[in-house]
Design a protein around this motif. Structure first.
Motif, PDB file in Angstrom:
ATOM      1  N   ILE A 144      15.608  36.805 -35.677  1.00 60.74           N
ATOM      2  CA  ILE A 144      16.282  36.834 -37.595  1.00 60.74           C
ATOM      3  C   ILE A 144      16.762  36.260 -37.205  1.00 60.74           C
ATOM      4  CG2 ILE A 144      16.765  38.153 -39.281  1.00 60.74           C
ATOM      5  CD1 ILE A 144      15.992  40.555 -37.803  1.00 60.74           C
ATOM      6  N   THR A 145      18.193  36.125 -36.710  1.00 55.33           N
ATOM      7  CA  THR A 145      18.834  34.446 -37.246  1.00 55.33           C
ATOM      8  C   THR A 145      18.726  33.533 -36.782  1.00 55.33           C
ATOM      9  OG1 THR A 145      20.772  35.567 -35.381  1.00 55.33           O
ATOM     10  CG2 THR A 145      20.760  36.303 -37.466  1.00 55.33           C
ATOM     11  N   SER A 146      18.384  33.322 -35.759  1.00 55.80           N
ATOM     12  CA  SER A 146      18.160  31.936 -34.559  1.00 55.80           C
ATOM     13  C   SER A 146      16.594  30.881 -35.563  1.00 55.80           C
ATOM     14  CB  SER A 146      16.855  32.117 -33.695  1.00 55.80           C
ATOM     15  OG  SER A 146      16.934  30.912 -33.010  1.00 55.80           O
ATOM     16  N   PRO A 147      15.690  31.306 -36.462  1.00 52.83           N
ATOM     17  CA  PRO A 147      15.736  29.936 -37.630  1.00 52.83           C
ATOM     18  C   PRO A 147      16.411  30.072 -38.604  1.00 52.83           C
ATOM     19  CG  PRO A 147      13.863  32.160 -37.173  1.00 52.83           C
ATOM     20  CD  PRO A 147      15.078  32.844 -36.195  1.00 52.83           C
ATOM     21  N   TYR A 148      16.517  30.507 -38.937  1.00 53.95           N
ATOM     22  CA  TYR A 148      18.133  30.891 -40.450  1.00 53.95           C
ATOM     23  C   TYR A 148      18.914  29.343 -39.722  1.00 53.95           C
ATOM     24  CZ  TYR A 148      21.334  30.981 -43.610  1.00 53.95           C
ATOM     25  OH  TYR A 148      22.066  31.138 -44.850  1.00 53.95           O
ATOM     26  N   ILE A 149      19.567  29.824 -38.318  1.00 59.71           N
ATOM     27  CA  ILE A 149      20.667  28.857 -38.051  1.00 59.71           C
ATOM     28  C   ILE A 149      20.728  27.969 -37.312  1.00 59.71           C
ATOM     29  CG2 ILE A 149      22.567  28.851 -36.094  1.00 59.71           C
ATOM     30  CD1 ILE A 149      23.675  30.826 -38.190  1.00 59.71           C
ATOM     31  N   ALA A 150      18.660  26.966 -37.248  1.00 60.37           N
ATOM     32  CA  ALA A 150      18.486  26.511 -36.409  1.00 60.37           C
ATOM     33  C   ALA A 150      18.393  25.718 -37.723  1.00 60.37           C
ATOM     34  CB  ALA A 150      16.917  26.533 -35.344  1.00 60.37           C
ATOM     35  N   ARG A 151      18.114  26.202 -38.471  1.00 57.58           N
ATOM     36  CA  ARG A 151      17.860  25.368 -39.549  1.00 57.58           C
ATOM     37  C   ARG A 151      18.944  24.925 -40.399  1.00 57.58           C
ATOM     38  NH1 ARG A 151      13.222  27.726 -38.752  1.00 57.58           N
ATOM     39  NH2 ARG A 151      11.337  26.855 -38.962  1.00 57.58           N
ATOM     40  N   VAL A 152      20.332  25.722 -40.734  1.00 53.27           N
ATOM     41  CA  VAL A 152      20.952  25.349 -41.757  1.00 53.27           C
ATOM     42  C   VAL A 152      21.854  24.443 -41.105  1.00 53.27           C
ATOM     43  CG1 VAL A 152      23.485  26.859 -42.312  1.00 53.27           C
ATOM     44  CG2 VAL A 152      21.065  28.135 -42.664  1.00 53.27           C
ATOM     45  N   LEU A 153      21.991  24.819 -39.491  1.00 55.88           N
ATOM     46  CA  LEU A 153      23.315  23.872 -38.760  1.00 55.88           C
ATOM     47  C   LEU A 153      22.672  22.984 -38.035  1.00 55.88           C
ATOM     48  CD1 LEU A 153      25.514  26.835 -37.061  1.00 55.88           C
ATOM     49  CD2 LEU A 153      25.722  25.415 -39.225  1.00 55.88           C
ATOM     50  N   GLY A 154      21.537  22.680 -37.463  1.00 57.66           N
ATOM     51  CA  GLY A 154      20.601  20.914 -36.638  1.00 57.66           C
ATOM     52  C   GLY A 154      20.959  21.740 -35.298  1.00 57.66           C
ATOM     53  N   ALA A 155      20.293  21.422 -34.601  1.00 57.01           N
ATOM     54  CA  ALA A 155      20.404  20.337 -32.633  1.00 57.01           C
ATOM     55  C   ALA A 155      21.702  20.648 -32.652  1.00 57.01           C
ATOM     56  CB  ALA A 155      19.110  19.587 -32.950  1.00 57.01           C
ATOM     57  N   GLU A 156      22.382  19.629 -32.880  1.00 59.61           N
ATOM     58  CA  GLU A 156      23.846  19.122 -32.504  1.00 59.61           C
ATOM     59  C   GLU A 156      25.451  20.322 -32.678  1.00 59.61           C
ATOM     60  OE1 GLU A 156      26.428  15.528 -33.071  1.00 59.61           O
ATOM     61  OE2 GLU A 156      25.461  15.534 -34.199  1.00 59.61           O
ATOM     62  N   LEU A 157      24.990  20.758 -33.760  1.00 61.85           N
ATOM     63  CA  LEU A 157      25.654  21.925 -33.852  1.00 61.85           C
ATOM     64  C   LEU A 157      25.627  23.215 -33.391  1.00 61.85           C
ATOM     65  CD1 LEU A 157      26.875  21.944 -37.670  1.00 61.85           C
ATOM     66  CD2 LEU A 157      28.121  21.161 -35.287  1.00 61.85           C
ATOM     67  N   THR A 158      24.376  23.703 -32.962  1.00 66.70           N
ATOM     68  CA  THR A 158      23.975  25.050 -32.644  1.00 66.70           C
ATOM     69  C   THR A 158      23.876  24.485 -30.154  1.00 66.70           C
ATOM     70  OG1 THR A 158      21.615  24.049 -32.171  1.00 66.70           O
ATOM     71  CG2 THR A 158      22.175  25.775 -33.743  1.00 66.70           C
ATOM     72  N   GLY A 159      23.500  22.967 -30.648  1.00 64.72           N
ATOM     73  CA  GLY A 159      23.879  22.256 -28.794  1.00 64.72           C
ATOM     74  C   GLY A 159      25.475  22.644 -28.457  1.00 64.72           C
ATOM     75  N   THR A 160      26.390  22.281 -29.751  1.00 61.25           N
ATOM     76  CA  THR A 160      28.120  22.358 -29.804  1.00 61.25           C
ATOM     77  C   THR A 160      28.460  23.869 -29.303  1.00 61.25           C
ATOM     78  OG1 THR A 160      28.436  20.336 -31.353  1.00 61.25           O
ATOM     79  CG2 THR A 160      30.562  21.788 -30.636  1.00 61.25           C
ATOM     80  N   TYR A 161      27.952  24.485 -29.929  1.00 64.55           N
ATOM     81  CA  TYR A 161      28.187  25.348 -29.615  1.00 64.55           C
ATOM     82  C   TYR A 161      27.878  26.728 -28.487  1.00 64.55           C
ATOM     83  CZ  TYR A 161      28.847  31.343 -30.129  1.00 64.55           C
ATOM     84  OH  TYR A 161      28.780  32.490 -29.737  1.00 64.55           O
ATOM     85  N   ALA A 162      26.659  26.178 -27.850  1.00 66.03           N
ATOM     86  CA  ALA A 162      26.236  26.900 -27.122  1.00 66.03           C
ATOM     87  C   ALA A 162      26.777  26.056 -25.721  1.00 66.03           C
ATOM     88  CB  ALA A 162      24.448  26.108 -26.313  1.00 66.03           C
ATOM     89  N   TYR A 163      27.918  25.034 -25.698  1.00 64.19           N
ATOM     90  CA  TYR A 163      28.069  23.753 -24.594  1.00 64.19           C
ATOM     91  C   TYR A 163      29.201  25.124 -24.618  1.00 64.19           C
ATOM     92  CZ  TYR A 163      31.488  20.988 -22.363  1.00 64.19           C
ATOM     93  OH  TYR A 163      32.181  20.297 -22.117  1.00 64.19           O
ATOM     94  N   THR A 164      30.225  25.553 -25.407  1.00 62.95           N
ATOM     95  CA  THR A 164      31.456  26.137 -25.759  1.00 62.95           C
ATOM     96  C   THR A 164      31.681  26.812 -25.499  1.00 62.95           C
ATOM     97  OG1 THR A 164      31.667  26.198 -28.079  1.00 62.95           O
ATOM     98  CG2 THR A 164      32.926  24.479 -27.832  1.00 62.95           C
ATOM     99  N   TYR A 165      29.914  27.974 -25.746  1.00 63.94           N
ATOM    100  CA  TYR A 165      30.179  29.279 -25.637  1.00 63.94           C
ATOM    101  C   TYR A 165      30.324  29.519 -23.687  1.00 63.94           C
ATOM    102  CZ  TYR A 165      28.785  34.207 -25.008  1.00 63.94           C
ATOM    103  OH  TYR A 165      28.027  35.089 -24.403  1.00 63.94           O
ATOM    104  N   SER A 166      29.392  28.926 -23.557  1.00 66.20           N
ATOM    105  CA  SER A 166      28.996  28.418 -22.154  1.00 66.20           C
ATOM    106  C   SER A 166      30.880  28.224 -20.886  1.00 66.20           C
ATOM    107  CB  SER A 166      27.862  27.820 -21.572  1.00 66.20           C
ATOM    108  OG  SER A 166      27.089  26.918 -22.460  1.00 66.20           O
TER     109      SER A 166
END
Length: 487
Positions: A32-54
């Protein structure tokens, strides 16, 4: 119904229902949230979150120290004895808390105190490590009380979803998004502690009893650490060697593959303690029967998902996340075979190797696949980016499942199972050809995506139903599962 058909029993079927529900609900929220977050934050920020969470996930792994498998298996063996169960829980928990605190301190010193561009995010991710310190889901898994986990997930995920949609409106709310996820995870573990009432009698464990768990937990920690090479390290390597955009595409593709994987692998969460319990009662034949039916059923489901995702990957990504993430669709298609490798190997691990204490074979297979994955990532990520990481993951999953299948080849009816599931591969491939052909001649839109999914469901379900209906083994097998009577 014969005695083997009744072996599942109401309790096992109920546990499977709640565990699948647990996995489904955990997946629905990101859906539910993924398409919303992808459009609101964009690829670079979602990638940054994935990096720090990893990065934080590595410290979560060290905090857990193999407790999820070891704790669940150990509790399952004494689940019928309240006194032994309480003593075992307290001694395992003490060791877990020690290593979790150690991991938390190291993480804070290395990533939170020094100044860096990601310092704020690293501070937020601290909540995940604290959550692992409070994680006692292994206990409820061991006593086969999966309803507790389902209810906890439902409440927390609903609250988290509401917060995301009401509080995250643009890129300036990036940190807010990270805080919502971290706090939601932490609260989920806090809530479950209130459900221990009347379950465990707390007492101070002896040093000897605590120390006795260290070696077997370390043995099971090694494969968890090795698995992290192709579930976490690849993301860190992408973020370091490649770009945050490439990491984001890979992360989104992986999450889409994880949706059916999580649902199907839920059977392993239920069947592992059930198998351990049966072995504790010397019911070897019943445990083998459970293995056989589980593997057939997960491959029936898995082939539909894997070939289906391979055929609609590019259209799905463009419609679901937006045109910016179209490249993630190609990665979905590339990663789809890993779904089949993963669920096959998961049944072998959770219903044979781990319940029987075959930790050496389990560890060796994981370590070997991790070495191969790391080497291929180092070679391919600089040249191919996210596609290189996908190839490395596929190679690792293939080596893992082949090794573990060889180990159990003479112990279990693998040849018979392969003969039974081969038609599912054939039906899946034919379905993929039909759906891919349709997707090639139409534009990416919600309507065309739904039509493609409908074509795929019909093209796979019809031959599968005819095959099962006319198979002398599968027909009564499925009927015995649907007739949920007490053993």
């Amino acid at each position: 119904m014969d005695s083997k058909g009744r072996a599942l029993g109401n309790r096992t079927v109920s546990n499977l229902f709640y565990t699948v529900g647990y996995q489904i609900f955990s997946i629905i929220v990101p859906l539910i949230t993924s398409p919303y977050i992808a459009r609101v934050l964009g690829a670079e920020l979602t990638g940054t979150y994935a990096y720090t969470y990893s990065v934080a996930q590595y410290f979560i792994i060290f905090a857990a120290l193999g407790i999820n498998l070891y704790g669940s298996r150990s509790i399952a063996k004494v689940s019928h004895n309240a006194e032994q169960r309480s003593k075992l829980f307290c001694s395992i928990l003490t060791l877990h808390i020690f290593f979790a605190l150690l991991s938390l301190v190291v993480y804070i010193v290395v990533f939170c105190i020094p100044q860096s561009g990601y310092r704020s995010l690293f501070l937020v991710q601290t909540a995940f490590i604290v959550g692992e310190l409070l994680n006692i889901t292994w206990y409820f898994s061991g006593v086969e009380r999966f309803k507790v986990l389902t209810l906890r997930t439902t409440l927390i995920k609903v609250a988290t979803t509401i917060c995301i949609f009401t509080m995250v409106k643009g890129k300036d709310d990036f940190i807010t998004y990270a805080v919502i996820l971290a706090v939601g995870s932490l609260l989920g573990y806090l809530v479950i502690w209130g459900m221990l009432k009347n379950e465990v009698h707390f007492s101070a464990p002896s040093f000897q009893s605590v120390r006795s768990h260290l070696k077997p937990m370390l043995v099971l920690f090694i494969p968890v650490l090795a698995i992290s090479v192709f579930t976490i390290m690849d993301k860190i390597m992408l973020g370091t060697i490649s770009t945050m955009d490439q990491l984001s595409f890979y992360d989104h593709a992986g999450k889409m593959i994880d949706i059916p994987k999580g649902i199907i692998r839920a059977t392993g969460v239920v069947m592992m303690p059930r198998t351990a319990n049966l072995l504790g009662q010397n019911k070897e034949e019943k445990s083998k029967w459970l293995f056989r039916i589980t593997l057939i059923l997960v491959m029936l489901t898995g082939c539909g998902f894997a070939f289906g995702l391979a055929s609609i990957g590019p259209m799905l990504a463009a419609v679901y996340w937006g045109e910016e993430f179209r490249d993630a669709g190609l990665l979905i298609s590339l990663l789809s075979p890993a779904l089949l490798f993963s669920i096959w190997g998961n049944v072998i691990r959770t219903q044979h190797l781990i319940p029987r204490g075959m930790d050496k074979d389990y560890v060796l297979s994981i370590v070997l696949s991790a070495i191969i994955n790391f080497g291929m990532n180092m070679l391919l990520i600089p040249r191919l980016g996210s596609a290189g990481a996908c190839i490395g993951t596929l190679a690792a999953e293939l080596v893992l499942v082949v090794y573990q299948t060889i180990v159990v080849w003479n112990r279990l009816p693998i040849k018979e199972i392969l003969r039974k599931v081969f038609p599912f591969f054939l039906f899946g491939f034919l379905m993929m050809v039909a759906v891919y052909g349709y997707c090639r001649i139409v534009d990416a839109s919600v309507a065309n995506l739904l039509i493609a999914i409908a074509i795929g469901v019909a093209a796979y379900a019809l031959p599968v139903c005819l095959y099962v209906k006319n198979d002398a083994t599968l027909k009564p097998l499925l009927k015995s599962i649907l007739n949920r009577r007490k053993s």
